[in-house]
Design a protein around this motif. Structure first.
Motif, short mmCIF file in Angstrom:
data_model
loop_
_atom_site.label_atom_id
_atom_site.label_comp_id
_atom_site.label_asym_id
_atom_site.label_seq_id
_atom_site.Cartn_x
_atom_site.Cartn_y
_atom_site.Cartn_z
N ASN A 50 0.80 -1.22 0.00
CA ASN A 50 0.00 0.00 0.00
C ASN A 50 0.84 1.27 0.00
OD1 ASN A 50 -2.58 -1.42 0.41
ND2 ASN A 50 -1.74 -1.91 2.42
N SER A 51 0.23 2.35 -0.49
CA SER A 51 0.77 3.69 -0.34
C SER A 51 -0.13 4.41 0.66
CB SER A 51 0.78 4.42 -1.69
OG SER A 51 1.39 5.68 -1.57
N ILE A 52 0.47 4.93 1.73
CA ILE A 52 -0.31 5.42 2.87
C ILE A 52 0.08 6.86 3.21
CG2 ILE A 52 -0.79 5.06 5.33
CD1 ILE A 52 -0.13 2.08 4.85
N TYR A 53 -0.94 7.69 3.47
CA TYR A 53 -0.74 9.05 3.94
C TYR A 53 -1.57 9.28 5.20
CZ TYR A 53 1.59 10.46 -0.38
OH TYR A 53 2.48 10.58 -1.43
N ARG A 54 -1.06 10.15 6.07
CA ARG A 54 -1.78 10.56 7.27
C ARG A 54 -2.15 12.03 7.11
NH1 ARG A 54 1.72 10.16 12.47
NH2 ARG A 54 1.83 8.00 11.73
N LEU A 55 -3.46 12.32 7.07
CA LEU A 55 -3.95 13.68 6.85
C LEU A 55 -4.67 14.17 8.10
CD1 LEU A 55 -4.62 11.82 4.06
CD2 LEU A 55 -5.12 14.10 3.20
N THR A 56 -4.28 15.36 8.58
CA THR A 56 -4.89 15.94 9.78
C THR A 56 -5.65 17.21 9.41
OG1 THR A 56 -3.14 15.05 11.18
CG2 THR A 56 -4.46 16.84 12.09
N TYR A 57 -6.92 17.27 9.83
CA TYR A 57 -7.80 18.41 9.57
C TYR A 57 -8.19 19.09 10.88
CZ TYR A 57 -8.56 16.52 4.85
OH TYR A 57 -8.40 16.07 3.57
N ASP A 58 -8.57 20.35 10.77
CA ASP A 58 -9.13 21.08 11.91
C ASP A 58 -10.65 20.89 11.87
OD1 ASP A 58 -9.96 22.75 13.89
OD2 ASP A 58 -8.94 24.54 13.12
N ALA A 59 -11.18 20.18 12.86
CA ALA A 59 -12.62 19.92 12.90
C ALA A 59 -13.37 21.01 13.64
CB ALA A 59 -12.89 18.57 13.57
N GLY A 60 -12.68 22.09 13.99
CA GLY A 60 -13.31 23.19 14.71
C GLY A 60 -13.00 23.12 16.20
N ALA A 61 -13.02 24.27 16.85
CA ALA A 61 -12.75 24.39 18.29
C ALA A 61 -11.38 23.81 18.63
CB ALA A 61 -13.84 23.70 19.10
N GLY A 62 -10.45 23.92 17.68
CA GLY A 62 -9.10 23.44 17.92
C GLY A 62 -8.99 21.94 18.06
N CYS A 63 -9.98 21.23 17.52
CA CYS A 63 -10.00 19.77 17.65
C CYS A 63 -9.54 19.13 16.34
CB CYS A 63 -11.41 19.30 17.99
SG CYS A 63 -11.55 17.51 18.17
N PRO A 64 -8.33 18.56 16.30
CA PRO A 64 -7.86 17.94 15.06
C PRO A 64 -8.45 16.55 14.85
CG PRO A 64 -6.19 17.74 16.75
CD PRO A 64 -7.32 18.52 17.36
N VAL A 65 -8.68 16.21 13.60
CA VAL A 65 -9.12 14.86 13.22
C VAL A 65 -8.14 14.34 12.18
CG1 VAL A 65 -10.90 13.49 12.07
CG2 VAL A 65 -11.56 15.28 13.69
N THR A 66 -7.63 13.15 12.42
CA THR A 66 -6.63 12.57 11.52
C THR A 66 -7.20 11.34 10.83
OG1 THR A 66 -4.81 13.37 12.89
CG2 THR A 66 -4.31 11.58 11.37
N PHE A 67 -6.96 11.26 9.53
CA PHE A 67 -7.36 10.11 8.73
C PHE A 67 -6.12 9.40 8.19
CE2 PHE A 67 -10.99 13.09 7.81
CZ PHE A 67 -11.97 12.37 8.47
N ILE A 68 -6.29 8.12 7.92
CA ILE A 68 -5.27 7.34 7.23
C ILE A 68 -5.80 7.01 5.84
CG2 ILE A 68 -3.93 5.21 7.18
CD1 ILE A 68 -3.10 7.08 9.40
N PHE A 69 -5.15 7.57 4.83
CA PHE A 69 -5.49 7.26 3.43
C PHE A 69 -4.59 6.12 2.97
CE2 PHE A 69 -4.33 7.62 -1.02
CZ PHE A 69 -5.55 7.70 -1.66
N ARG A 70 -5.21 5.07 2.44
CA ARG A 70 -4.44 3.89 2.02
C ARG A 70 -4.89 3.45 0.63
NH1 ARG A 70 -6.13 -1.10 5.17
NH2 ARG A 70 -7.63 -1.22 3.47
N ALA A 71 -3.97 3.46 -0.32
CA ALA A 71 -4.25 2.99 -1.68
C ALA A 71 -3.43 1.74 -1.94
CB ALA A 71 -3.92 4.07 -2.70
N ARG A 72 -4.06 0.72 -2.46
CA ARG A 72 -3.34 -0.52 -2.75
C ARG A 72 -2.65 -0.38 -4.10
NH1 ARG A 72 -6.92 -5.58 -2.41
NH2 ARG A 72 -7.06 -4.85 -0.27
#
Length: 391
Positions: A50-72
């Motif tokens: 896989n090719s993997i990236y970790r993406l972090t977003y601001d969900a508001g109120a200073g609360c970060p949300v992180t996703f793992i993007f994975r492509a085979r």
């Protein structure tokens, strides 16, 4: 982040807005504004598959949300061309009932037909063991030429990294600082119990593929299936001159050892890569936070799961840690007298599989972008096969 930055996914190069667009359905599922771009992107974390990236977003109120993007990205991938968590996760939280007469096959067929979707766990319906939610998957290969998924993020580090950072490999228990030893023994007990909970999930039958689950016409005899798979691996191995001289002894060993494999066994959920790289722990306390990388899961037998755990997880550690792991497992399942002998039979077949896989990659000139030091050269697997075959 610079909007002009490029991100490599397989042979494709994506701009930030393109990578964000692939993650957009997951953002919607998590309540992140569509206009929000990631604050941070880490990666690619490229492995063999896989090719993997970790993406972090601001969900508001200073609360970060992180996703793992994975492509085979691997063309040598041996398993089903689907995002396998889309079937697994509804099993882990009981959304899919595996008992006979519950419409199991129709539920599996509906999931197989869905080329995009999600499965987000809730506090009221947690999974059997802590895992990431599946915020989005796309198998259409229309947006990029690879199937991909967007998972939640489990904060922490792998147990493999935790062990490596504390330098406990090849050390006796008495030479390891007592606080570190206690933390690791507790962690191995926890992962042993987690493996047992995974194995408590039983299927109506064995199947050659998870896409066949619930189809009575495609239920198979496990002993025959395992023998056929290993025979195929032995036939494939004849392509490689380095291992050819040892195949006669391997065939003899395998034929003799099949007497250890019962005619009828219990079909259970088989993670298929249960080893410390896939256990997430708190970086400071070492407490187990969750489990990742279920994308090779199968229906199998309990002994299979011990193969990678022994080889990648326990072989370089003091035996006390294996005992802690077994103690956790035994909280839910007994380990009979022939259990470990059967583990060796499954281990020999797995060594042959990974040897063929590595040689196939070499033949196709499919090099890893990042070399993972956990994986030895192909020749190392021949030595492991010889060790088992020769007793």
């Amino acid at each position: 982040m610079a909007a002009s930055q490029a991100f490599t996914v397989g042979k494709a190069s994506l701009a930030l807005k393109d990578l964000d667009a692939l993650v957009a359905p997951a953002k919607k599922e998590a309540g992140i504004p569509a206009s929000a771009l990631p604050m941070h992107v880490k990666g690619p974390f490229d492995g063999k598959i896989n090719s993997i990236y970790r993406l972090t977003y601001d969900a508001g109120a200073g609360c970060p949300v992180t996703f793992i993007f994975r492509a085979r990205i691997s063309e040598a991938f041996r398993y089903e061309a689907i995002v396998k968590e889309k079937i697994l996760f509804p099993i882990l939280d009981g959304t899919i009932n595996l008992h006979a007469g519950t419409g199991l096959r129709s539920q599996v067929e509906q999931l197989l037909a869905a080329r995009t979707g999600s499965h987000v766990f809730s506090a009221n319906k947690p999974p059997a063991v802590p895992v990431q939610s599946l915020y989005h998957y796309d198998e259409t290969c229309k947006r990029i030429p690879h199937l991909y998924s967007v998972m939640g993020f489990l904060p922490g580090i792998s147990l493999y990294e935790y062990i490596d950072a504390r330098g406990v490999k090849h050390k006796k228990l008495a030479d390891i600082p007592a606080p570190v030893a206690r933390v690791l023994q507790a962690a191995f007990t926890d992962v042993g119990e987690a493996m047992a909970k995974i194995h408590a999930i039983e299927f109506p039958a064995f199947y050659n593929s998870i896409t066949d689950i619930g189809d009575d016409a495609k239920a198979v005899n496990w002993k025959q299936l395992f023998a056929a798979r290993t025979e195929q691996l032995m036939d494939e191995a004849t392509r490689w001159p380095a291992i050819k001289p040892y195949l006669v002894d391997f065939r003899r060993y395998f034929k003799d050892s099949m007497a250890l494999i019962p005619e009828h066994d219990v079909p259970v959920l088989f993670h298929n890569d249960f080893q410390p790289q896939n256990f997430i722990v708190d970086e400071m306390s070492g407490k187990v936070a969750g489990f990742i990388d279920f994308d090779n899961w199968q229906v199998g037998v309990r002994e299979q799961e011990f193969v990678k755990m022994q080889y990648w997880g326990l072989r370089d550690l003091d035996p006390a840690f294996e005992q802690a792991f077994l103690a956790g497992y035994r909280k839910h399942h007994a380990i009979g007298k022939d259990f470990l002998a059967r583990v060796d039979v499954y281990k020999s077949s797995w060594f042959l599989l990974v040897y063929n896989f590595e040689m196939s990659k070499i033949a196709k000139n499919e090099a890893n972008i990042t070399v993972d030091k956990r994986f030895p050269a192909a020749e190392k697997y021949i030595e492991e096969i010889k060790r088992i075959v020769n007793g």
